[in-house]
Design a protein around this motif. Sequence first.
Motif, PDB file in Angstrom:
ATOM      1  N   PRO A 199      14.694   0.404  -9.626  1.00 25.92           N
ATOM      2  CA  PRO A 199      13.987  -0.097  -8.444  1.00 25.92           C
ATOM      3  C   PRO A 199      13.510  -1.530  -8.655  1.00 25.92           C
ATOM      4  CG  PRO A 199      13.327   2.162  -8.908  1.00 25.92           C
ATOM      5  CD  PRO A 199      14.211   1.734 -10.048  1.00 25.92           C
ATOM      6  N   LEU A 200      13.763  -2.369  -7.656  1.00 25.77           N
ATOM      7  CA  LEU A 200      13.405  -3.788  -7.740  1.00 25.77           C
ATOM      8  C   LEU A 200      11.961  -3.966  -7.291  1.00 25.77           C
ATOM      9  CD1 LEU A 200      14.017  -6.754  -8.188  1.00 25.77           C
ATOM     10  CD2 LEU A 200      15.046  -6.824  -5.900  1.00 25.77           C
ATOM     11  N   ARG A 201      11.093  -4.336  -8.215  1.00 24.64           N
ATOM     12  CA  ARG A 201       9.664  -4.511  -7.961  1.00 24.64           C
ATOM     13  C   ARG A 201       9.376  -6.000  -7.821  1.00 24.64           C
ATOM     14  NH1 ARG A 201       5.177  -4.972 -11.622  1.00 24.64           N
ATOM     15  NH2 ARG A 201       3.273  -3.957 -10.846  1.00 24.64           N
ATOM     16  N   LEU A 202       8.907  -6.397  -6.644  1.00 26.82           N
ATOM     17  CA  LEU A 202       8.633  -7.800  -6.368  1.00 26.82           C
ATOM     18  C   LEU A 202       7.164  -8.090  -6.627  1.00 26.82           C
ATOM     19  CD1 LEU A 202      10.654  -8.213  -3.037  1.00 26.82           C
ATOM     20  CD2 LEU A 202      11.389  -8.756  -5.364  1.00 26.82           C
ATOM     21  N   ALA A 203       6.896  -8.895  -7.617  1.00 22.31           N
ATOM     22  CA  ALA A 203       5.519  -9.220  -7.989  1.00 22.31           C
ATOM     23  C   ALA A 203       4.865 -10.059  -6.899  1.00 22.31           C
ATOM     24  CB  ALA A 203       5.494  -9.960  -9.318  1.00 22.31           C
ATOM     25  N   LEU A 206       0.800  -1.211   0.000  1.00 23.46           N
ATOM     26  CA  LEU A 206       0.000   0.000   0.000  1.00 23.46           C
ATOM     27  C   LEU A 206       0.841   1.272   0.000  1.00 23.46           C
ATOM     28  CD1 LEU A 206      -1.640   0.467   3.552  1.00 23.46           C
ATOM     29  CD2 LEU A 206       0.406  -0.894   3.143  1.00 23.46           C
ATOM     30  N   VAL A 207       2.067   1.243   0.544  1.00 23.37           N
ATOM     31  CA  VAL A 207       2.869   2.469   0.649  1.00 23.37           C
ATOM     32  C   VAL A 207       3.298   3.000  -0.722  1.00 23.37           C
ATOM     33  CG1 VAL A 207       5.003   3.465   1.552  1.00 23.37           C
ATOM     34  CG2 VAL A 207       3.611   1.981   3.004  1.00 23.37           C
ATOM     35  N   PRO A 208       3.847   2.184  -1.616  1.00 19.30           N
ATOM     36  CA  PRO A 208       4.199   2.713  -2.941  1.00 19.30           C
ATOM     37  C   PRO A 208       2.993   3.165  -3.760  1.00 19.30           C
ATOM     38  CG  PRO A 208       5.408   0.696  -2.494  1.00 19.30           C
ATOM     39  CD  PRO A 208       4.355   0.813  -1.441  1.00 19.30           C
ATOM     40  N   ALA A 209       1.773   2.881  -3.274  1.00 25.43           N
ATOM     41  CA  ALA A 209       0.571   3.344  -3.953  1.00 25.43           C
ATOM     42  C   ALA A 209       0.034   4.655  -3.380  1.00 25.43           C
ATOM     43  CB  ALA A 209      -0.521   2.274  -3.868  1.00 25.43           C
ATOM     44  N   PHE A 210       0.731   5.232  -2.370  1.00 25.22           N
ATOM     45  CA  PHE A 210       0.308   6.517  -1.822  1.00 25.22           C
ATOM     46  C   PHE A 210       0.283   7.568  -2.932  1.00 25.22           C
ATOM     47  CE2 PHE A 210       1.888   5.938   2.864  1.00 25.22           C
ATOM     48  CZ  PHE A 210       0.934   4.954   3.046  1.00 25.22           C
ATOM     49  N   PRO A 211      -0.521   8.618  -2.789  1.00 33.00           N
ATOM     50  CA  PRO A 211      -0.587   9.648  -3.830  1.00 33.00           C
ATOM     51  C   PRO A 211       0.787  10.220  -4.183  1.00 33.00           C
ATOM     52  CG  PRO A 211      -2.325   9.985  -2.222  1.00 33.00           C
ATOM     53  CD  PRO A 211      -1.460   8.883  -1.683  1.00 33.00           C
ATOM     54  N   GLY A 212       1.106  10.199  -5.467  1.00 32.02           N
ATOM     55  CA  GLY A 212       2.364  10.743  -5.964  1.00 32.02           C
ATOM     56  C   GLY A 212       3.539   9.789  -5.924  1.00 32.02           C
ATOM     57  N   THR A 213       3.430   8.699  -5.160  1.00 34.36           N
ATOM     58  CA  THR A 213       4.571   7.793  -5.008  1.00 34.36           C
ATOM     59  C   THR A 213       4.845   6.964  -6.257  1.00 34.36           C
ATOM     60  OG1 THR A 213       4.116   7.709  -2.642  1.00 34.36           O
ATOM     61  CG2 THR A 213       5.614   6.059  -3.507  1.00 34.36           C
ATOM     62  N   PRO A 214       3.836   6.445  -6.962  1.00 31.76           N
ATOM     63  CA  PRO A 214       4.161   5.713  -8.198  1.00 31.76           C
ATOM     64  C   PRO A 214       4.952   6.562  -9.193  1.00 31.76           C
ATOM     65  CG  PRO A 214       1.891   5.278  -7.551  1.00 31.76           C
ATOM     66  CD  PRO A 214       2.385   6.387  -6.664  1.00 31.76           C
ATOM     67  N   GLU A 215       4.591   7.841  -9.308  1.00 34.37           N
ATOM     68  CA  GLU A 215       5.317   8.732 -10.225  1.00 34.37           C
ATOM     69  C   GLU A 215       6.748   8.955  -9.741  1.00 34.37           C
ATOM     70  OE1 GLU A 215       1.002   9.174 -10.594  1.00 34.37           O
ATOM     71  OE2 GLU A 215       2.347   9.330  -8.859  1.00 34.37           O
ATOM     72  N   LEU A 216       6.926   9.071  -8.427  1.00 31.50           N
ATOM     73  CA  LEU A 216       8.276   9.240  -7.872  1.00 31.50           C
ATOM     74  C   LEU A 216       9.134   8.022  -8.175  1.00 31.50           C
ATOM     75  CD1 LEU A 216      10.462  10.544  -6.104  1.00 31.50           C
ATOM     76  CD2 LEU A 216       9.300   9.561  -4.104  1.00 31.50           C
ATOM     77  N   ILE A 217       8.581   6.827  -7.992  1.00 37.91           N
ATOM     78  CA  ILE A 217       9.347   5.600  -8.228  1.00 37.91           C
ATOM     79  C   ILE A 217       9.807   5.534  -9.687  1.00 37.91           C
ATOM     80  CG2 ILE A 217       9.211   3.083  -8.278  1.00 37.91           C
ATOM     81  CD1 ILE A 217       7.329   3.291  -5.834  1.00 37.91           C
ATOM     82  N   GLU A 218       8.925   5.921 -10.607  1.00 39.09           N
ATOM     83  CA  GLU A 218       9.298   5.919 -12.024  1.00 39.09           C
ATOM     84  C   GLU A 218      10.460   6.856 -12.306  1.00 39.09           C
ATOM     85  OE1 GLU A 218       6.026   6.750 -14.540  1.00 39.09           O
ATOM     86  OE2 GLU A 218       4.908   4.923 -14.039  1.00 39.09           O
TER      87      GLU A 218
END
Length: 315
Positions: free
Chosen positions: A285-289, A260-272
């Motif tokens: 960034p290592l994304r674990l499915a 849920l944390v990487p889905a906070f508002p604005g965070t997905p764009e930051l990760i990109e």
Amino acid sequence: MVDVNGIRLHIAEEGSGPLVVLLHGFPESWHSWQHQFGPLAAAGFHVVAPDQRGYGSSDHPADVEAYSIFHLVGDVVALIRELGEETAFVVGHDWGAPVAWHTALFRPDLVRGVAGLSVPPPFRGEQPPLRTMDRRFGGHFYWNYFDRPGVADAEFGRDPRTALRKFFTMASAEGAGTGEIRQPLVDPERGWLADMPDPEKLPQWFTEADLDALTESFAHGFTGALNWYRNLDRNWELSAPWQGAVVTPPALYVYGDRDLVPAFPGTPELIERLPALMPNLVREPLRLAGCGHWTQQERPDEVNAALLDFLTSLS
């Protein structure tokens, strides 16, 4: 037990070699790193995980302001010195990640490498975070609920074992399910736990013994841990000198796609944007499915492999 920065911290440690400091999040303890000790120590590292201030057997200062980001980073800096080292690798999960990132931001001379799980590197926003979330979600974002003195403390303290069981299931991949990840909103009058499912069984990776250890670590209550959230706006004010600054030591970021944390508002764009923003991010960034919030516990083998690759490449 070690004396650092005016308080006493409980630490767990294993191995010898370059120092790796592992920083837990909320609501956790040093025990959340149980799967990392053996592999990292076997690879030639001195692994140390404290109960951070306000948690477990470490000191729980009464003053809310004793939990600012400067106090938390100060504990890490003093711990490195107390262990007889000049530098260390610093790894954090959840709230431990901002402490790790800020240690690298404030004291890059001490940090050989920094890794964050779940929470990405800090980039200071234009507005205080509590105020921002309060306006965006009408006071229902969980940070704002935690900011109310004594309220969440009492709710979680009535039955810590049930509260922790609900938290760990809710924020896991099993709890997140396969649909859209919902923002963690709370009815401030009903509390958070009232609408949080109580699982019939724990996630496979989280045992009754794990829950026992975690429950015991909150024998002193939840106030110290919640005081970290009550400093979010104060941390924003204190960190003004670092506006626009970036973390410069070699860095690794790992997160789960059901967290849920990487889905906070604005965070997905930051990760990109992280590869462009972070000069020494060692890889994408290592994304674990299929991984939820409890990264190193839900997916220990993949996290350990990523950490070992990162640490050994810098040793």
